[in-house]
Design a protein around this motif. Structure first.
Motif, PDB file in Angstrom:
ATOM      1  N   THR A 542       0.822  -1.227   0.000  1.00  0.00           N
ATOM      2  CA  THR A 542       0.000   0.000   0.000  1.00  0.00           C
ATOM      3  C   THR A 542       0.848   1.266   0.000  1.00  0.00           C
ATOM      4  OG1 THR A 542      -0.088  -0.068   2.433  1.00  0.00           O
ATOM      5  CG2 THR A 542      -1.867  -1.169   1.218  1.00  0.00           C
ATOM      6  N   ARG A 543       2.148   1.115  -0.189  1.00  0.00           N
ATOM      7  CA  ARG A 543       3.054   2.267  -0.081  1.00  0.00           C
ATOM      8  C   ARG A 543       2.692   3.379  -1.058  1.00  0.00           C
ATOM      9  NH1 ARG A 543       8.729   0.199  -0.806  1.00  0.00           N
ATOM     10  NH2 ARG A 543       8.289  -0.585   1.298  1.00  0.00           N
ATOM     11  N   ASP A 544       2.307   3.019  -2.276  1.00  0.00           N
ATOM     12  CA  ASP A 544       2.037   4.022  -3.311  1.00  0.00           C
ATOM     13  C   ASP A 544       0.555   4.379  -3.428  1.00  0.00           C
ATOM     14  OD1 ASP A 544       4.746   4.017  -3.937  1.00  0.00           O
ATOM     15  OD2 ASP A 544       4.500   2.304  -5.305  1.00  0.00           O
ATOM     16  N   LEU A 545      -0.240   3.933  -2.491  1.00  0.00           N
ATOM     17  CA  LEU A 545      -1.678   4.165  -2.549  1.00  0.00           C
ATOM     18  C   LEU A 545      -1.982   5.646  -2.280  1.00  0.00           C
ATOM     19  CD1 LEU A 545      -4.420   2.721  -2.857  1.00  0.00           C
ATOM     20  CD2 LEU A 545      -4.403   2.389  -0.368  1.00  0.00           C
ATOM     21  N   PRO A 546      -2.728   6.347  -3.173  1.00  0.00           N
ATOM     22  CA  PRO A 546      -3.095   7.740  -2.906  1.00  0.00           C
ATOM     23  C   PRO A 546      -3.994   7.837  -1.678  1.00  0.00           C
ATOM     24  CG  PRO A 546      -3.414   7.177  -5.224  1.00  0.00           C
ATOM     25  CD  PRO A 546      -3.166   5.896  -4.510  1.00  0.00           C
ATOM     26  N   VAL A 547      -3.708   8.799  -0.805  1.00  0.00           N
ATOM     27  CA  VAL A 547      -4.466   8.979   0.430  1.00  0.00           C
ATOM     28  C   VAL A 547      -4.904  10.440   0.530  1.00  0.00           C
ATOM     29  CG1 VAL A 547      -4.441   8.886   2.947  1.00  0.00           C
ATOM     30  CG2 VAL A 547      -3.236   7.133   1.613  1.00  0.00           C
ATOM     31  N   ALA A 548      -6.226  10.662   0.639  1.00  0.00           N
ATOM     32  CA  ALA A 548      -6.774  11.996   0.853  1.00  0.00           C
ATOM     33  C   ALA A 548      -7.230  12.083   2.303  1.00  0.00           C
ATOM     34  CB  ALA A 548      -7.943  12.263  -0.090  1.00  0.00           C
ATOM     35  N   VAL A 549      -6.506  12.859   3.108  1.00  0.00           N
ATOM     36  CA  VAL A 549      -6.889  13.046   4.510  1.00  0.00           C
ATOM     37  C   VAL A 549      -8.065  14.006   4.559  1.00  0.00           C
ATOM     38  CG1 VAL A 549      -6.158  13.962   6.730  1.00  0.00           C
ATOM     39  CG2 VAL A 549      -4.595  12.532   5.403  1.00  0.00           C
ATOM     40  N   HIS A 550      -9.189  13.540   5.128  1.00  0.00           N
ATOM     41  CA  HIS A 550     -10.443  14.301   5.147  1.00  0.00           C
ATOM     42  C   HIS A 550     -10.811  14.518   6.608  1.00  0.00           C
ATOM     43  CE1 HIS A 550     -14.947  14.643   3.992  1.00  0.00           C
ATOM     44  NE2 HIS A 550     -14.332  15.773   3.737  1.00  0.00           N
ATOM     45  N   THR A 551     -10.564  15.746   7.130  1.00  0.00           N
ATOM     46  CA  THR A 551     -10.698  15.961   8.565  1.00  0.00           C
ATOM     47  C   THR A 551     -11.281  17.335   8.856  1.00  0.00           C
ATOM     48  OG1 THR A 551      -9.483  16.027  10.669  1.00  0.00           O
ATOM     49  CG2 THR A 551      -8.344  16.863   8.724  1.00  0.00           C
ATOM     50  N   ALA A 552     -11.916  17.456  10.022  1.00  0.00           N
ATOM     51  CA  ALA A 552     -12.401  18.744  10.517  1.00  0.00           C
ATOM     52  C   ALA A 552     -11.429  19.340  11.522  1.00  0.00           C
ATOM     53  CB  ALA A 552     -13.767  18.577  11.175  1.00  0.00           C
ATOM     54  N   ARG A 553     -10.285  18.698  11.721  1.00  0.00           N
ATOM     55  CA  ARG A 553      -9.324  19.120  12.746  1.00  0.00           C
ATOM     56  C   ARG A 553      -8.474  20.277  12.241  1.00  0.00           C
ATOM     57  NH1 ARG A 553      -6.123  14.888  16.399  1.00  0.00           N
ATOM     58  NH2 ARG A 553      -4.614  16.255  17.437  1.00  0.00           N
ATOM     59  N   ALA A 554      -8.231  21.279  13.137  1.00  0.00           N
ATOM     60  CA  ALA A 554      -7.299  22.368  12.827  1.00  0.00           C
ATOM     61  C   ALA A 554      -5.888  21.859  13.090  1.00  0.00           C
ATOM     62  CB  ALA A 554      -7.596  23.588  13.690  1.00  0.00           C
ATOM     63  N   LEU A 555      -5.118  21.698  12.042  1.00  0.00           N
ATOM     64  CA  LEU A 555      -3.821  21.023  12.138  1.00  0.00           C
ATOM     65  C   LEU A 555      -2.734  21.988  12.596  1.00  0.00           C
ATOM     66  CD1 LEU A 555      -3.982  18.949   8.836  1.00  0.00           C
ATOM     67  CD2 LEU A 555      -4.413  18.137  11.168  1.00  0.00           C
ATOM     68  N   ALA A 556      -1.956  21.559  13.602  1.00  0.00           N
ATOM     69  CA  ALA A 556      -0.777  22.302  14.034  1.00  0.00           C
ATOM     70  C   ALA A 556       0.374  22.005  13.067  1.00  0.00           C
ATOM     71  CB  ALA A 556      -0.396  21.892  15.460  1.00  0.00           C
TER      72      ALA A 556
END
Length: 599
Positions: A542-556
Motif C-alpha cells: 500500500t506504499r504508493d496508494l493515494p491517500v486523501a486526509v479528510h478531517t475537521a481538525r485544525a492542524l498544528a
C-alpha cells in the motif's frame, strides 16, 4: 574699551617682564613653579603654564612685549591667578575671537580660545590702550593662603632660580610624552567602549528585526493551548458539520421534494447548527490562524555578526559572577543564507536555558562547518545535566524535568518544543548530549543555504471522474454520518465505495481490495488517522496508494509534518455543499488509473 569681564583683587607673588621668546619660556617656568608650590597636580600645572605661555607669546608677537604677574586670590575660592598685560593697540575683533569664529593667517585668536578652555577663570579687557588677560586655576582643598604662607612662597620663588630654555624644552617634551601616553590609554578605553556599544547595538537591531515576527512567536507560544481547544472542540465540529451537510442535502431536494413545513423545519435546524458552528469557530480562531502560516525570510549574514548580536542581547542575563558566557571565534565560517531572526531565537533560547541551569562554570557557544552544506551550532554548559530517560521528552510541550534548580526557575515548558519547530522550519534539527552533574550540549544543524519546501500540488480546475477501470474508493471514518455524506458524493461521480469504521478494518480493506484512493479521517478510536497513514506507507503493498486526509481538525505545524505522506489534505469545514463536493471530486485526480481489485 571692549570688556569680556571685570578685574578681581588678589595678592601678588612675582612678576616677569616679557620682551622676547626666551622671556615667554621664563614666564612658563615660573607659572609651573608657583602651581607646584601651591599643590596643583602635574596635569593642572601643565595646563596653567601652557595657558600663561600662550597669552604671553601673543603679547610679545602682537604688542611688542608685556608683563606677567602671578598672584593668589582668596575670595570667593582660593585661586592661582596670572595677569598678562601689554600696551599694544588692542584686539579689533574681540567678540569674534572669543566665540571662535575669527580666523586669520597669523593665527590671531587661536591661542586665546585654547587658553580659555584649559583654565577655570578667564577674563579679558582690550582697547586702544592695550590688553589685559586674567587666567585662574582653582587651588586644591585645604591649601593655606594666609599672608605668612604667601610671604613664604614669595621668598621661595625668589631663592629658586629658573632653568634655562633647554631644560624647559625637555620639560615640555616629557609633558608631551605623558600626554601621549594618557591619550593612548584613553583611545584604548574608547575603542573598548565602542566595541561594547557596537555589540549592544547589534543586540538591539536583532531585537527590532524580530518585531515583525512577534505575533508569530506569540502564536507559537500558545500552540499547546490552541491544540487543546482544537481537540476539545473536534467532537463538536464533526456532528455540527454533519448536521449542516444533511440540511443542505435536504434543502437541495436531492432525494425528493420537501413540503412547505419540512423546508421550514430544515431551515430552523440549519440556522441553529450554523449558530453552534460559529461558536465553535470562535473558540478555534487561533488554530485557524496558526495552521500553515509560518513564514521564512532568508537573508545573507555572517555568523560572527550573529554572535555579536547575541552577546549584546544576552549580557543582561549574566546575573551570576560564577558563570561566564563565551562565544568562540566564527570569522572563518563565512556567510549563511537563512532566516537570521529565527536562528537567533533558537540560539537565544538555548543560551538562556543554559544560563538558568548553570550555577557555576561557563556556557560556551560555537559554530562549525559539518559538511554537505550544513552548519552546526552548539551551546555547551557545565550545569546540572539531564538524565538519559528525560532527554527525549524535554522537547514535548509543558514538559519540565524535576530538579532543585527547576523549582526556582519559572517556565511553561514550551521553549524546547518551539525551537525544535523553528529548526524544522529552517530545514534543520536539534539534538542533545548530556551527563547529569557535568553539563549538557545542545546542537542545532541547519543548511547553510535555506531551500523552501516544494509547493503543494494543486488539483485540476475541472473535477474529474474516476479513470476507466479504476478500483473502488475506500473511506475510513468512524463517523457513520460522515461516511454516508462522502459515499453520496463519490457514488454520484461513478465510484464504487468501500467503508471502514476503524483503522484496523481500513488497513485490511486497503491491502485486500486494492482501492484507487483512500479517504482517511484523523480522529478515530483505536488507531488514529496518523497511525493508519504511517502503516500504509510502511507496507510495500500500500506504499504508493493515494491517500486523501479528510478531517475537521485544525492542524498544528507538527501535525502537518506527520501528514507529509498524504497525497492531499481536505477540510470538512467547507461553507457550501458545492465547495465540499468540488474538493472531494478534485481529490479523485490523484486516484490510480488502473488498479485490479483483489478477491
Amino acid at each position: 574699551m571692549n570688556r569680556a569681564s571685570t578685574r578681581r583683587s588678589d595678592a601678588p607673588l612675582l612678576s616677569v617682564e616679557v620682551r622676547h621668546q626666551l622671556d615667554v619660556v621664563l614666564a612658563r617656568q615660573r607659572a609651573r613653579q608657583v602651581a607646584a608650590l601651591l599643590g596643583l597636580t602635574p596635569a593642572e600645572q601643565t595646563r596653567f603654564a601652557t595657558a600663561v605661555s600662550e597669552i604671553a607669546r601673543n603679547a610679545v608677537r602682537y604688542a611688542g612685549g608685556g608683563r606677567v604677574e602671578l598672584a593668589v586670590a582668596k575670595e570667593p575660592s582660593p585661586l592661582l591667578v596670572a595677569r598678562i598685560e601689554d600696551r599694544g593697540g588692542g584686539i579689533p575683533q574681540l567678540e569674534e575671537v572669543l566665540s571662535g569664529r575669527y580666523r586669520s593667517e597669523t593665527g590671531l585668536g587661536l591661542g586665546i580660545v585654547g587658553a580659555r578652555r584649559i583654565v577655570d577663570l578667564f577674563e579679558l579687557e582690550s582697547g586702544a590702550g592695550g590688553t589685559r588677560v586674567t587666567l585662574g586655576k582653582l587651588l586644591p582643598d585645604g591649601v593655606e593662603v594666609s599672608p605668612p604662607r604667601l610671604a613664604e612662597l614669595s621668598g621661595a620663588l625668589t631663592r629658586e632660580r629658573p632653568g634655562d630654555a633647554v631644560s624647559e624644552i625637555q620639560q615640555q617634551n616629557q609633558e608631551l610624552l605623558r600626554t601621549l601616553d594618557e591619550l593612548r590609554v584613553r583611545t584604548a578605553e574608547l575603542a573598548q567602549l565602542n566595541r561594547e556599544l557596537e555589540e549592544t547595538n547589534r543586540g538591539v537591531v536583532a531585537l527590532y528585526s524580530e518585531l515583525d515576527d512577534k505575533a508569530h512567536q506569540l502564536r507559537l507560544a500558545s500552540e499547546a493551548k490552541t491544540r487543546f481547544l482544537a481537540n476539545m472542540s473536534h467532537e463538536f465540529r464533526t456532528p455540527v458539520n454533519t448536521i449542516l451537510s444533511f440540511c443542505r442535502m435536504l434543502a437541495g431536494e436531492e432525494d425528493g421534494p420537501l413540503g412547505a413545513e419540512q423546508r421550514k423545519q430544515v431551515s430552523f435546524i440549519e440556522k441553529a447548527a450554523q449558530g453552534l458552528s460559529e461558536l465553535v469557530n470562535d473558540l478555534l480562531d487561533l488554530a485557524k490562524v496558526e495552521a500553515g502560516r509560518q513564514e521564512v525570510r532568508p537573508a545573507r549574514f555572517r555568523v560572527q555578526d550573529l554572535f555579536s548580536g547575541l552577546r549584546g542581547t544576552l549580557r543582561p542575563l549574566l546575573t551570576r559572577s560564577t558563570v561566564q558566557l563565551h562565544f568562540e571565534d566564527a570569522a572563518d565560517l563565512g556567510e549563511l543564507v537563512t532566516d537570521e531572526a529565527k536562528l537567533s531565537q533558537i540560539l537565544r533560547n538555548l543560551i538562556s536555558n543554559a544560563l538558568k541551569f548553570t550555577e557555576r562554570g561557563e556556557v560556551r557557544v560555537s559554530a562549525e562547518d559539518c559538511g554537505e552544506g550544513r552548519v552546526r551550532f552548539a551551546v555547551a554548559d557545565t550545569g546540572i545535566g539531564i538524565a538519559p530517560e528525560d532527554q527525549a521528552r524535554i522537547f514535548d510541550e509543558f514538559t519540565q524535568v524535576d530538579s532543585p534548580l527547576q523549582r526556582k526557575v519559572k517556565g511553561t515548558g514550551l521553549g524546547l518544543s518551539l525551537l525544535r519547530a523553528l529548526a524544522t522550519l529552517l530545514g534543520g534539527q536539534v539534538t542533545v548530549e548530556s551527563t547529569p552533574g557535568e553539563g549538557s550540549t545542545f546542537s542545532v544543524v541547519v543548511p547553510r543555504y535555506y531551500q523552501p519546501p516544494a509547493p503543494p500540488r494543486v488539483p485540476d480546475a475541472s473535477p474529474p471522474a474516476l479513470p476507466p477501470g479504476a478500483g473502488p474508493v475506500l473511506v475510513i471514518d468512524d463517523d457513520e454520518a460522515g461516511r454516508y455524506l462522502l459515499r453520496a458524493i463519490l457514488e454520484r461521480a461513478g465510484a464504487r465505495v468501500l467503508e471502514a469504521a476503524d483503522g484496523e478494518r481500513g488497513l485490511e480493506l486497503a491491502r485486500a481490495a486494492g482501492p484507487a484512493i483512500v479517504f482517511l479521517d484523523l480522529q478515530m478510536p483505536g488507531l488514529s488517522g496518523f497511525e493508519v497513514l504511517e502503516r500504509l506507507r510502511a507496507d510495500p503493498a500500500t506504499r504508493d496508494l493515494p491517500v486523501a486526509v479528510h478531517t475537521a481538525r485544525a492542524l498544528a505545524p507538527s501535525e502537518r509534518e506527520r501528514l507529509a505522506g498524504a497525497t492531499v489534505l481536505l477540510s470538512k469545514e467547507s461553507t457550501s455543499r458545492a465547495a465540499e463536493t468540488g474538493e472531494i471530486l478534485s481529490a479523485l485526480a490523484h486516484a490510480r488509473p488502473s488498479t485490479r481489485e483483489r478477491p
